[in-house]
Design an enzyme around this catalytic site. Sequence first.
Site, mmCIF file in Angstrom:
data_model
loop_
_atom_site.group_PDB
_atom_site.id
_atom_site.type_symbol
_atom_site.label_atom_id
_atom_site.label_comp_id
_atom_site.label_asym_id
_atom_site.label_seq_id
_atom_site.Cartn_x
_atom_site.Cartn_y
_atom_site.Cartn_z
ATOM 1 N N ASP A 30 0.847 -1.190 0.000
ATOM 2 C CA ASP A 30 0.000 0.000 0.000
ATOM 3 C C ASP A 30 0.890 1.251 0.000
ATOM 4 O O ASP A 30 1.898 1.317 0.703
ATOM 5 C CB ASP A 30 -0.909 -0.003 1.233
ATOM 6 C CG ASP A 30 -2.061 0.972 1.099
ATOM 7 O OD1 ASP A 30 -3.215 0.510 0.997
ATOM 8 O OD2 ASP A 30 -1.812 2.198 1.100
ATOM 9 N N ILE A 31 0.495 2.260 -0.775
ATOM 10 C CA ILE A 31 1.298 3.481 -0.897
ATOM 11 C C ILE A 31 1.268 4.301 0.393
ATOM 12 O O ILE A 31 2.168 5.118 0.635
ATOM 13 C CB ILE A 31 0.790 4.316 -2.108
ATOM 14 C CG1 ILE A 31 1.880 5.243 -2.620
ATOM 15 C CG2 ILE A 31 -0.481 5.082 -1.766
ATOM 16 C CD1 ILE A 31 1.563 5.856 -3.971
ATOM 17 N N ASN A 87 -12.911 -3.340 2.247
ATOM 18 C CA ASN A 87 -13.835 -2.228 2.444
ATOM 19 C C ASN A 87 -14.796 -2.184 1.257
ATOM 20 O O ASN A 87 -14.359 -2.318 0.109
ATOM 21 C CB ASN A 87 -13.075 -0.904 2.539
ATOM 22 C CG ASN A 87 -12.231 -0.811 3.797
ATOM 23 O OD1 ASN A 87 -12.652 -1.265 4.858
ATOM 24 N ND2 ASN A 87 -11.045 -0.242 3.683
ATOM 25 N N VAL A 96 -10.965 2.921 -3.797
ATOM 26 C CA VAL A 96 -10.566 2.374 -5.103
ATOM 27 C C VAL A 96 -11.546 1.253 -5.426
ATOM 28 O O VAL A 96 -11.651 0.269 -4.673
ATOM 29 C CB VAL A 96 -9.124 1.849 -5.080
ATOM 30 C CG1 VAL A 96 -8.760 1.261 -6.448
ATOM 31 C CG2 VAL A 96 -8.139 2.968 -4.717
ATOM 32 N N HIS A 100 -9.937 -5.270 -3.380
ATOM 33 C CA HIS A 100 -8.585 -5.470 -2.866
ATOM 34 C C HIS A 100 -8.708 -5.906 -1.421
ATOM 35 O O HIS A 100 -9.470 -5.339 -0.647
ATOM 36 C CB HIS A 100 -7.742 -4.201 -2.973
ATOM 37 C CG HIS A 100 -8.443 -2.959 -2.518
ATOM 38 N ND1 HIS A 100 -9.377 -2.304 -3.287
ATOM 39 C CD2 HIS A 100 -8.345 -2.251 -1.370
ATOM 40 C CE1 HIS A 100 -9.825 -1.258 -2.628
ATOM 41 N NE2 HIS A 100 -9.223 -1.198 -1.453
ATOM 42 N N HIS A 102 -7.004 -5.954 1.976
ATOM 43 C CA HIS A 102 -5.927 -5.368 2.768
ATOM 44 C C HIS A 102 -5.372 -6.448 3.686
ATOM 45 O O HIS A 102 -6.133 -7.110 4.416
ATOM 46 C CB HIS A 102 -6.457 -4.248 3.677
ATOM 47 C CG HIS A 102 -6.943 -3.023 2.978
ATOM 48 N ND1 HIS A 102 -6.189 -1.881 2.856
ATOM 49 C CD2 HIS A 102 -8.128 -2.754 2.384
ATOM 50 C CE1 HIS A 102 -6.888 -0.944 2.230
ATOM 51 N NE2 HIS A 102 -8.071 -1.449 1.931
HETATM 52 P P1 5GP Z 1 -9.739 1.393 0.208
HETATM 53 O O1 5GP Z 1 -9.862 2.698 0.957
HETATM 54 O O2 5GP Z 1 -10.401 1.485 -1.157
HETATM 55 O O3 5GP Z 1 -10.166 0.185 0.963
HETATM 56 O O4 5GP Z 1 -8.190 1.170 -0.023
HETATM 57 C C1 5GP Z 1 -7.484 1.765 -1.063
HETATM 58 C C2 5GP Z 1 -6.029 1.676 -0.686
HETATM 59 O O5 5GP Z 1 -5.254 1.933 -1.846
HETATM 60 C C3 5GP Z 1 -5.608 2.712 0.363
HETATM 61 O O6 5GP Z 1 -5.069 2.036 1.497
HETATM 62 C C4 5GP Z 1 -4.574 3.553 -0.360
HETATM 63 O O7 5GP Z 1 -3.496 3.950 0.467
HETATM 64 C C5 5GP Z 1 -4.113 2.648 -1.481
HETATM 65 N N1 5GP Z 1 -3.671 3.334 -2.678
HETATM 66 C C6 5GP Z 1 -4.267 4.399 -3.273
HETATM 67 N N2 5GP Z 1 -3.591 4.758 -4.375
HETATM 68 C C7 5GP Z 1 -2.537 3.902 -4.469
HETATM 69 C C8 5GP Z 1 -1.469 3.772 -5.406
HETATM 70 O O8 5GP Z 1 -1.344 4.499 -6.397
HETATM 71 N N3 5GP Z 1 -0.565 2.777 -5.179
HETATM 72 C C9 5GP Z 1 -0.668 1.933 -4.112
HETATM 73 N N4 5GP Z 1 0.273 1.009 -3.977
HETATM 74 N N5 5GP Z 1 -1.663 2.023 -3.218
HETATM 75 C C10 5GP Z 1 -2.589 2.994 -3.392
#
Ligand code: 5GP
Length: 114
Positions: A30-31, A87, A96, A100, A102
Amino acid sequence: MADCLFCKIVNREIPASIVYEDERILAFNDINPQAPTHVLVVPKAHIATLNDVSSQDDQIVGELVRRAAAIAKTRGISAGGFRTVFNTNREAGQTVFHIHLHLLGGRAMEWPPG
Ligand code: 5GP
Ligand code: ZN
């Protein structure tokens, strides 16, 4: 799918720190990590949310979960414990819209989550 961030990572249009890949799955760091281990495990095929998962996806969802556990083992966090989270949609904080899993670990966590 066009304009999907994680499809772009799968297609190598955007760089990522990849930790595992096979024909159907990609896992990358994760970034914005929320724990010492914070890996996202994604299907290469686009599925927007868990609400869009069908019985045809049983195999890939099982593979995502088993891969997260396997990565946890390689990180040495299996016995201590780790958290796996999907999520889904706004109230859960999904940002996103490509499913995915986590994988979070390497520190103690609290329950209930915020
Ligand atoms: P969500 O909030 O949809 O469950 O998780 C999305 C995750 O994607 C977040 O933890 C966020 O930090 C990660 N994320 C967003 N943009 C990028 C990216 O460009 N690269 C990577 N590796 N992770 C990302
Ligand atoms: Zn996608």
